[in-house]
Design an enzyme around this catalytic site. Sequence first.
Site, PDB file in Angstrom:
ATOM      1  CB  SER A 141       4.776  45.186  60.074  1.00 10.98           C
ATOM      2  OG  SER A 141       5.971  44.465  60.322  1.00 10.98           O
ATOM      3  CE1 TYR A 154       7.446  49.625  57.880  1.00 15.78           C
ATOM      4  CE2 TYR A 154       7.989  47.899  59.454  1.00 15.78           C
ATOM      5  CZ  TYR A 154       7.418  48.291  58.256  1.00 15.78           C
ATOM      6  OH  TYR A 154       6.821  47.369  57.445  1.00 15.78           O
TER       7      TYR A 154
HETATM    8  P1  NAP Z   1       8.138  48.229  48.688  1.00 15.86           P
HETATM    9  O1  NAP Z   1       8.624  47.074  47.911  1.00 15.86           O
HETATM   10  O2  NAP Z   1       9.118  49.292  49.106  1.00 15.86           O
HETATM   11  O3  NAP Z   1       6.913  48.916  47.881  1.00 15.86           O
HETATM   12  C1  NAP Z   1       6.273  50.044  48.411  1.00 15.86           C
HETATM   13  C2  NAP Z   1       5.172  50.493  47.453  1.00 15.86           C
HETATM   14  O4  NAP Z   1       4.574  51.677  48.000  1.00 15.86           O
HETATM   15  C3  NAP Z   1       5.692  50.867  46.065  1.00 15.86           C
HETATM   16  O5  NAP Z   1       4.693  50.628  45.118  1.00 15.86           O
HETATM   17  C4  NAP Z   1       5.938  52.364  46.207  1.00 15.86           C
HETATM   18  O6  NAP Z   1       5.976  53.025  44.946  1.00 15.86           O
HETATM   19  C5  NAP Z   1       4.716  52.752  47.045  1.00 15.86           C
HETATM   20  N1  NAP Z   1       4.904  54.011  47.742  1.00 15.86           N
HETATM   21  C6  NAP Z   1       5.980  54.406  48.464  1.00 15.86           C
HETATM   22  N2  NAP Z   1       5.805  55.643  48.921  1.00 15.86           N
HETATM   23  C7  NAP Z   1       4.571  56.044  48.468  1.00 15.86           C
HETATM   24  C8  NAP Z   1       3.814  57.233  48.606  1.00 15.86           C
HETATM   25  N3  NAP Z   1       4.286  58.279  49.319  1.00 15.86           N
HETATM   26  N4  NAP Z   1       2.601  57.309  48.019  1.00 15.86           N
HETATM   27  C9  NAP Z   1       2.110  56.253  47.290  1.00 15.86           C
HETATM   28  N5  NAP Z   1       2.782  55.103  47.136  1.00 15.86           N
HETATM   29  C10 NAP Z   1       4.001  55.008  47.725  1.00 15.86           C
HETATM   30  O7  NAP Z   1       7.444  47.764  50.051  1.00 15.86           O
HETATM   31  P2  NAP Z   1       6.737  46.350  50.380  1.00 15.86           P
HETATM   32  O8  NAP Z   1       7.737  45.464  51.010  1.00 15.86           O
HETATM   33  O9  NAP Z   1       5.970  45.888  49.218  1.00 15.86           O
HETATM   34  O10 NAP Z   1       5.757  46.814  51.547  1.00 15.86           O
HETATM   35  C11 NAP Z   1       4.362  46.994  51.313  1.00 15.86           C
HETATM   36  C12 NAP Z   1       3.671  47.075  52.668  1.00 15.86           C
HETATM   37  O11 NAP Z   1       3.919  45.882  53.398  1.00 15.86           O
HETATM   38  C13 NAP Z   1       4.178  48.229  53.540  1.00 15.86           C
HETATM   39  O12 NAP Z   1       3.121  48.815  54.246  1.00 15.86           O
HETATM   40  C14 NAP Z   1       5.121  47.533  54.481  1.00 15.86           C
HETATM   41  O13 NAP Z   1       5.274  48.242  55.687  1.00 15.86           O
HETATM   42  C15 NAP Z   1       4.420  46.202  54.669  1.00 15.86           C
HETATM   43  N6  NAP Z   1       5.279  45.121  55.129  1.00 15.86           N
HETATM   44  C16 NAP Z   1       6.357  44.733  54.396  1.00 15.86           C
HETATM   45  C17 NAP Z   1       7.179  43.702  54.882  1.00 15.86           C
HETATM   46  C18 NAP Z   1       8.413  43.232  54.139  1.00 15.86           C
HETATM   47  O14 NAP Z   1       9.143  42.398  54.678  1.00 15.86           O
HETATM   48  N7  NAP Z   1       8.659  43.685  52.925  1.00 15.86           N
HETATM   49  C19 NAP Z   1       6.859  43.086  56.096  1.00 15.86           C
HETATM   50  C20 NAP Z   1       5.740  43.505  56.793  1.00 15.86           C
HETATM   51  C21 NAP Z   1       4.957  44.512  56.306  1.00 15.86           C
HETATM   52  P3  NAP Z   1       6.725  54.468  44.736  1.00 15.86           P
HETATM   53  O15 NAP Z   1       8.035  54.382  45.455  1.00 15.86           O
HETATM   54  O16 NAP Z   1       6.840  54.655  43.258  1.00 15.86           O
HETATM   55  O17 NAP Z   1       5.818  55.497  45.334  1.00 15.86           O
END
Ligand code: NAP
Length: 246
Positions: A141, A154
């Site tokens: 990130s 984080y």
């Molecule tokens: P999200 O919408 O909260 O989705 C997270 C995903 O990870 C879901 O499929 C969730 O499913 C799964 N997950 C959560 N806990 C888990 C566990 N213990 N084991 C296996 N799967 C798990 O998050 P996102 O925004 O898509 O983020 C995805 C990645 O991008 C992350 O690494 C995040 O740090 C990074 N990122 C996001 C942003 C942003 O603005 N959104 C920016 C920079 C980086 P379940 O809850 O069913 O397990």
Amino acid sequence: MTEDDGRRVALITGGSRGLGAGLVTAFLDADYCVETCSRSSTDAVREWESVHPDRFHFTAADVSQPHDADRFVKEATARRGRIDVLVNNAGVARDGVISLFRDEPIDQVIDLNLKGTIYVTRAASRVMLRRHAGSIVNISSVVGLSGYRGLSVYSATKAALDGFTRALARELGSRGITVNSVAPGYLRTEMSHGLDEDQLGQITRRTPLGRLGDPEDVARAVLFLVDPSNRFITGQVLVVDGGLTS
Ligand code: NAP
């Protein structure tokens, strides 16, 4: 499906929603076999299972638990015979000022973002090493590079992932395996729902390209890094943030 089928195989953690779902869609569109996992299924997962029964598989697994991380990789390998790509996407953000942080959210963020990534990578690397080939992409990130108030724990895990990427690129390069990070800016997913309208407006105004990112923006960067024709790129952090940190 066996190795003889020749189709490339991608393991993507946390593919049930958000960025992970965008990655699953992009890899299916690129004709990959896709293995994903998360703790629970979603409508998107059920749709892929019905449309691509041969090329898509979902495993219920909590990758912050070493046993689950190993099981996810082992079952996928047994089904597909190979792993070409691993995308460590599953992650969680918990915000708060450091002086008030309780133990539980600290452990949750470190156990998933950092230890979960390490567990899955350890297992998948054993499979890639056997074929002397593979590409690993860690989703970090921009806050791991620039920091963000209220996201210290984080941010620490995301900076650590970039260090993991650089060290592994050195360790695995001679074995034909590339390792890179993709560092998204702020995306429209459930994770960014923790930001209020003022914060989102401020981020958009500070972004030269004038919008938040979409999962597709990040998926295109990941597909670029794992493309066999780009195999001279390793140990890098590719920022996909519309210019926010430029
Ligand atoms: P999200 O919408 O909260 O989705 C997270 C995903 O990870 C879901 O499929 C969730 O499913 C799964 N997950 C959560 N806990 C888990 C566990 N213990 N084991 C296996 N799967 C798990 O998050 P996102 O925004 O898509 O983020 C995805 C990645 O991008 C992350 O690494 C995040 O740090 C990074 N990122 C996001 C942003 C942003 O603005 N959104 C920016 C920079 C980086 P379940 O809850 O069913 O397990």
